[in-house]
Motif scaffolding. Structure first.
Motif, mmCIF file in Angstrom:
data_model
loop_
_atom_site.group_PDB
_atom_site.id
_atom_site.type_symbol
_atom_site.label_atom_id
_atom_site.label_comp_id
_atom_site.label_asym_id
_atom_site.label_seq_id
_atom_site.Cartn_x
_atom_site.Cartn_y
_atom_site.Cartn_z
ATOM 1 N N ASP A 1 18.680 8.495 1.385
ATOM 2 C CA ASP A 1 19.078 9.159 2.627
ATOM 3 C C ASP A 1 18.713 8.365 3.873
ATOM 4 O O ASP A 1 19.413 8.418 4.872
ATOM 5 N N TYR A 2 17.587 7.624 3.798
ATOM 6 C CA TYR A 2 17.181 6.940 5.029
ATOM 7 C C TYR A 2 18.197 5.894 5.456
ATOM 8 O O TYR A 2 18.258 5.519 6.629
ATOM 9 N N HIS B 1 15.105 -2.233 6.386
ATOM 10 C CA HIS B 1 14.892 -0.920 5.784
ATOM 11 C C HIS B 1 14.958 -0.968 4.259
ATOM 12 O O HIS B 1 14.074 -0.492 3.580
ATOM 13 N N PRO C 1 12.247 -3.827 2.365
ATOM 14 C CA PRO C 1 10.833 -3.413 2.234
ATOM 15 C C PRO C 1 10.630 -2.319 1.186
ATOM 16 O O PRO C 1 9.563 -2.230 0.588
ATOM 17 N N ASN C 2 11.642 -1.500 0.976
ATOM 18 C CA ASN C 2 11.515 -0.465 -0.058
ATOM 19 C C ASN C 2 11.846 -1.014 -1.439
ATOM 20 O O ASN C 2 11.221 -0.650 -2.427
ATOM 21 N N LEU D 1 1.592 -2.127 1.046
ATOM 22 C CA LEU D 1 3.015 -2.092 1.382
ATOM 23 C C LEU D 1 3.577 -0.671 1.428
ATOM 24 O O LEU D 1 4.573 -0.421 2.070
ATOM 25 N N PRO E 1 2.767 3.107 2.433
ATOM 26 C CA PRO E 1 1.826 4.037 3.065
ATOM 27 C C PRO E 1 1.616 5.310 2.248
ATOM 28 O O PRO E 1 0.592 5.954 2.377
ATOM 29 N N ARG E 2 2.591 5.646 1.407
ATOM 30 C CA ARG E 2 2.429 6.863 0.601
ATOM 31 C C ARG E 2 1.307 6.691 -0.411
ATOM 32 O O ARG E 2 0.644 7.638 -0.783
ATOM 33 N N ARG F 1 -1.202 4.351 0.183
ATOM 34 C CA ARG F 1 -2.384 4.095 0.988
ATOM 35 C C ARG F 1 -2.943 5.382 1.596
ATOM 36 O O ARG F 1 -4.126 5.642 1.547
ATOM 37 N N ARG F 2 -2.068 6.173 2.184
ATOM 38 C CA ARG F 2 -2.560 7.336 2.909
ATOM 39 C C ARG F 2 -2.474 8.616 2.096
ATOM 40 O O ARG F 2 -2.856 9.680 2.560
ATOM 41 N N GLY F 3 -1.935 8.503 0.885
ATOM 42 C CA GLY F 3 -1.880 9.676 0.014
ATOM 43 C C GLY F 3 -0.803 10.648 0.454
ATOM 44 O O GLY F 3 -0.993 11.415 1.392
ATOM 45 N N ALA F 4 0.351 10.599 -0.214
ATOM 46 C CA ALA F 4 1.455 11.484 0.162
ATOM 47 C C ALA F 4 1.088 12.924 -0.154
ATOM 48 O O ALA F 4 0.449 13.213 -1.152
ATOM 49 N N ARG F 5 1.516 13.803 0.736
ATOM 50 C CA ARG F 5 1.231 15.215 0.515
ATOM 51 C C ARG F 5 2.179 15.815 -0.506
ATOM 52 O O ARG F 5 1.842 16.723 -1.227
ATOM 53 N N ALA G 1 13.476 12.683 5.515
ATOM 54 C CA ALA G 1 14.169 11.917 4.477
ATOM 55 C C ALA G 1 15.098 10.883 5.087
ATOM 56 O O ALA G 1 15.479 9.924 4.424
ATOM 57 N N MET G 2 15.489 11.082 6.344
ATOM 58 C CA MET G 2 16.424 10.173 6.980
ATOM 59 C C MET G 2 15.713 9.012 7.658
ATOM 60 O O MET G 2 16.333 8.172 8.278
ATOM 61 N N LEU G 3 14.388 9.006 7.553
ATOM 62 C CA LEU G 3 13.616 7.895 8.118
ATOM 63 C C LEU G 3 13.067 7.059 6.978
ATOM 64 O O LEU G 3 12.771 7.579 5.898
ATOM 65 N N ASN G 4 12.907 5.766 7.239
ATOM 66 C CA ASN G 4 12.357 4.855 6.240
ATOM 67 C C ASN G 4 10.932 5.283 5.882
ATOM 68 O O ASN G 4 10.075 5.371 6.763
ATOM 69 N N VAL H 1 8.508 3.794 4.412
ATOM 70 C CA VAL H 1 7.395 2.837 4.483
ATOM 71 C C VAL H 1 7.206 2.257 5.892
ATOM 72 O O VAL H 1 6.426 1.333 6.077
ATOM 73 N N TYR I 1 3.604 8.278 9.417
ATOM 74 C CA TYR I 1 4.770 8.082 8.567
ATOM 75 C C TYR I 1 5.423 9.450 8.370
ATOM 76 O O TYR I 1 4.758 10.484 8.498
ATOM 77 N N PHE J 1 6.225 11.208 5.911
ATOM 78 C CA PHE J 1 5.662 12.156 4.941
ATOM 79 C C PHE J 1 4.388 12.826 5.452
ATOM 80 O O PHE J 1 3.916 13.786 4.869
#
Lengths: 314, 276
Positions: free
Chosen positions: A208-209, A227, A230-231, A304, A306-307, A309-313, B115-118, B120, B166, B168
């Motif tokens: 989606d991004y 975009h 990097p992913n 690389l 952040p999910r 590194r910072r722990g996704a919720r 969801a529409m943003l990158n 990372v 970020y 999320f």
């Protein structure tokens, strides 16, 4: 990702190394063949049973298994990895002499592969079904299905013998010695990675991004490089780590074809001449390399993504 | 039920002076791989007008606004009809014109801005990237300042922290406000909103709706909102279009649609609508 985490990981590596050293020791001990016998045979001598016995005593091979292992482990901890049976030199010197050519070859082939596979895979993904996608597919197919040694031999035949551009036998010194082995290794990897890059990029292009970035008026080029890439690199990181590991272990077949003085070449002769100290140290090196690279991959993920590194919720 | 729309306001006077529509969808059919998903849709949006497209999922309402922004999936295309925006047909635009349009003249808020943003990259980096893509002369620092000002306007507490976060790491309501802040940066004449409140709880829905209404009041922004929530539509919109299975069932002023639905499907939607 903190100091405690790192200390625990390093501790794990140490434990695994000791475990692996024990297992290799057992396997080598169980393997048929006698290094004392082999040492004489390699020198063209047919030893009498007394000579063999004497040599076994000198190498400590007559001692009980556990005594042998503990002695060896104790020496290793003091940085003494023993003396090669077949080459009669300290194992440390032998390993170090082979290490630099192996590292050079590993990095050169990896960089070469990335330079081709990343743009090619991206182009194939962006222009799905186009001529370039089909070309990339054909190229990948060739790279994956052609045995390394055959491609290497063809390269020697064409570049070294017919065109006379590069030396046939490699001494591991100088750039011209590096080109053909590196190209040979890169060729097979390019095949695999072009497909992986294509798959990863296609996967990300469906996210989606990407629609979000288009809606904000980003150009396709910005979307792709800033975009999507990097992913897309995240799933490729693990694979790259594995490739680097196997390259740093030495690439026996290619090294033998080019007579390249790398670790793989050395390992093959160490195994065939029952050179226990050399084989064991080599196996330890492989184990160490894989674990260190694994650790580095995990650290890079955290850097690389952040999910992580910072722990996704969610 | 129909009396409970105190928030609805008339569009600002200035935008009604000239009668030419801002956006005019004319007998548009959109097909995916040759199969029509939306057929024969006609709809005008005048400057400052709020139009709501309502219908259940699969009715084609999202396809309509995606077509307007030129963001149909690759298998989809406008197979007949026309979309005219500010007097010119969007179907003839080349890539550069599309980019210019999406940067300055028309923007979109999605159901989940996160969801529409990158995932990372930080919100701030992407906000700054957006501003500097649209206006290359703006420095990084200026763009940052502008982004923070926009976030503040959307009543986001601590814009600086939002910029450094970020996607999320933000709550659903915060993400939507980030989405609206980004979409409104260049004061586009038309804001497309695809279920902008559907992922939020009722309190947050009301806040987002209030903020969109304030934008229309302050900037004269026309809004085309897609929603399955008839309550939101009734509260916000001047005009409602009801869609079902790719066809327009009803189109008219909100009062008329709510008070005198001519189609029984609309009536059933109204009957199942929870009162606001």
């Amino acid at each position: 990702m903190d100091a405690r985490w790192l200390a625990r990981r390093l501790g794990q590596i140490l434990v695994v190394l000791v475990g692996i050293s024990f297992i290799t020791f057992v396997l080598v001990w169980l393997a048929p063949g006698d290094p004392a016998q082999a040492m004489y045979t390699s020198q063209g001598i047919t030893p009498t049973p007394e000579m063999v016995e004497e040599m076994r005593a000198r190498l400590g091979l007559d001692k009980p298994f556990l005594t042998q292992y503990v002695t060896w482990l104790g020496n290793c901890l003091h940085g003494n990895f023993g003396t090669s049976y077949s080459l009669n030199k300290p194992v440390t010197d032998l390993m170090l002499a082979r290490l630099w050519p192996t590292i050079k070859l590993a990095l050169a082939s990896l960089v070469l592969m990335l330079l081709v596979a990343v743009p090619l895979g991206m182009a194939a993904a962006v222009r799905q079904g186009s001529v370039i996608d089909h070309l990339a597919r054909g190229f990948s197919f060739l790279g994956v299905s052609m045995p390394n040694f055959w491609f290497g031999l063809l390269l020697i035949w064409a570049v070294a013998l017919k065109l006379g551009l590069l030396p046939v036998v490699s001494t591991g010194k100088g750039l011209d010695q590096l080109i053909m082995p590196a190209v040979t290794l890169a060729f097979a990897m390019i095949g695999r990675y072009t497909r992986q890059v294509r798959t990863a990029v296609l996967e990300e292009l469906n996210q989606d991004y990407v629609i979000g970035a288009r809606a904000r008026g980003m150009s396709e080029r910005t979307i792709l490089w800033r975009h999507v890439l990097p992913n897309a690199q995240l799933p490729l990181l693990t694979l790259l780590g594995l490739s680097l590991g196997s390259l740093l272990g030495g690439t026996a077949v290619v090294e033998v074809v080019f007579s390249y003085p790398g670790l793989g070449n050395m390992a093959v002769s160490a195994v065939t001449s029952y050179d226990y100290p050399l084989v064991q140290t080599y196996v330890l090196w492989i184990a160490l390399i894989y674990m260190v690279i694994n650790l580095l991959v995990d650290i890079s993920y955290a850097r690389l993504d952040p999910r992580v590194r910072r722990g996704a919720r969610s | 039920m129909t009396g409970s729309r105190p928030g609805r306001e008339d569009p600002p006077e200035k935008n009604q002076v000239d009668g030419t529509p801002l956006l005019s969808v004319q007998r548009m059919t959109v097909s995916y791989d040759g199969t029509p998903a939306v057929s024969d849709v006609s709809l005008d949006v005048t400057p400052g007008e709020i139009v709501a497209i309502v219908g259940e999922s699969g009715s084609g309402k999202t396809t309509v606004i995606r077509a307007v922004l030129g963001l149909l999936p690759s298998s989809g295309q406008v197979s007949s009809g026309d979309i005219r925006y500010e007097g010119r047909s969007l179907l003839d635009l080349d890539q550069a014109q599309w980019l210019d349009l999406r940067r300055h003249r028309m923007s979109m808020v999605f159901q989940d801005t996160g969801a529409m943003l990158n995932p990372v990259r930080r919100i701030g980096a992407q906000f700054v990237e957006y501003i500097r893509t649209a206006e290359p002369d703006v420095t990084r620092a200026q763009a940052r300042e502008r982004a923070e000002a926009m976030l503040e306007r959307m009543a986001l507490p601590d814009p600086r922290r939002v910029m450094d976060s970020y996607a999320f790491e933000l709550s659903g309501g915060m993400r939507q406000r980030v989405g609206i802040a980004m979409a409104m940066t260049f004061q586009p004449a038309l804001l497309l909103a695809d279920e902008p409140t559907s992922a939020l709880d009722v309190t947050m829905q009301a806040q987002i709706v209030r903020q969109m209404l304030a934008l229309r009041r302050q900037e004269g922004t026309a809004i085309m909102i897609v929603t399955h929530n008839l309550g939101v539509a009734a509260h916000m919109a001047d005009t409602i279009m009801v869609m079902r299975a790719g066809h327009v069932l009803e189109l008219g002023p909100t009062d008329q649609i709510i008070d005198h639905p001519t189609h029984e499907y609309t009536a059933s939607l109204l009957a199942s609508m929870p009162s606001l």
